[in-house]
Write an enzyme that holds these catalytic residues in place. Structure first.
Site, short mmCIF file in Angstrom:
data_model
loop_
_atom_site.label_atom_id
_atom_site.label_comp_id
_atom_site.label_asym_id
_atom_site.label_seq_id
_atom_site.Cartn_x
_atom_site.Cartn_y
_atom_site.Cartn_z
N GLN A 223 -54.60 -16.00 -19.28
CA GLN A 223 -54.61 -14.58 -18.94
C GLN A 223 -53.50 -13.79 -19.63
OE1 GLN A 223 -54.53 -14.98 -14.69
NE2 GLN A 223 -56.76 -14.76 -14.54
N ASN A 224 -52.67 -14.45 -20.42
CA ASN A 224 -51.65 -13.73 -21.15
C ASN A 224 -52.33 -12.99 -22.31
OD1 ASN A 224 -49.45 -13.12 -23.07
ND2 ASN A 224 -48.20 -14.30 -21.65
N ALA A 225 -52.02 -11.74 -22.47
CA ALA A 225 -52.69 -10.88 -23.46
C ALA A 225 -52.06 -10.95 -24.85
CB ALA A 225 -52.69 -9.43 -22.97
#
Length: 173
Positions: free
Chosen positions: A47-49
């Site tokens: 979920q890290n962009a």
């Protein structure tokens, strides 16, 4: 007896920098989280962009193999590293880093070896705060605090983060 084989390490040790010959921008995080440490990759949490951000701005495909992404980071004249070489931290939140256990990376040494770097871009306030506490620059260089790409920074929508991160394009040759 307690089984500690699946317990995340509390003393985290980061990775070497991803850096090519003539980078323009050094992107500094704080310290790899559990997902990154487990996978031996910067910004490995699904979920890290971060990788989506680099895909949107520098055309580095987020879903390609990690080694390929790293080579494309170098080709884009970017570098990735962390402020902390190591620190005590239970979990992955930057707020859990025990500040008096931080051993900083040699940012000054890296900048001396790579004078082409024109900008230090902090991936979030925590990275900037750790930098300001633990590192004194030998030579002046531009700095920029960007919104953290961490899933813990969900209060800022991706589109707003991307808008702020797009300023990096101004530092490319």
């Amino acid at each position: 007896m307690t089984d500690l084989t699946n317990t995340p390490t509390l003393h985290s040790v980061g990775f070497p920098p991803v850096i090519g010959d003539h980078p323009n921008i050094l992107i500094l995080g704080s310290l790899p989280g559990i997902a990154s440490l487990t996978q031996h990759q910067y910004y490995a949490h699904k979920q890290n962009a971060f990788w989506r951000m680099l895909e949107a701005l520098f055309h580095i495909p987020a879903n390609t193999e990690y080694a390929v992404r790293c080579e494309q980071v170098k080709a884009a004249r970017l570098a990735i590293w962390d402020v902390c070489h190591s620190a005590y931290r239970p979990g992955s939140l930057d707020s859990a880093i025990t500040r008096n256990t931080v051993i900083a990376n040699d940012i000054n040494g890296l900048l001396a070896q790579h004078p082409s770097i024109k900008l230090l871009a902090f991936n979030g306030n925590a990275a900037a705060s750790l930098f300001n506490k633990h590192i004194r620059l030998i030579q002046p260089i531009s700095t920029l605090i960007l919104p953290s790409t961490s899933p813990a920074n969900a209060s800022i929508p991706y589109v707003k983060k991307l808008e702020r991160w797009s300023v990096l394009l101004n530092y490319r040759d």
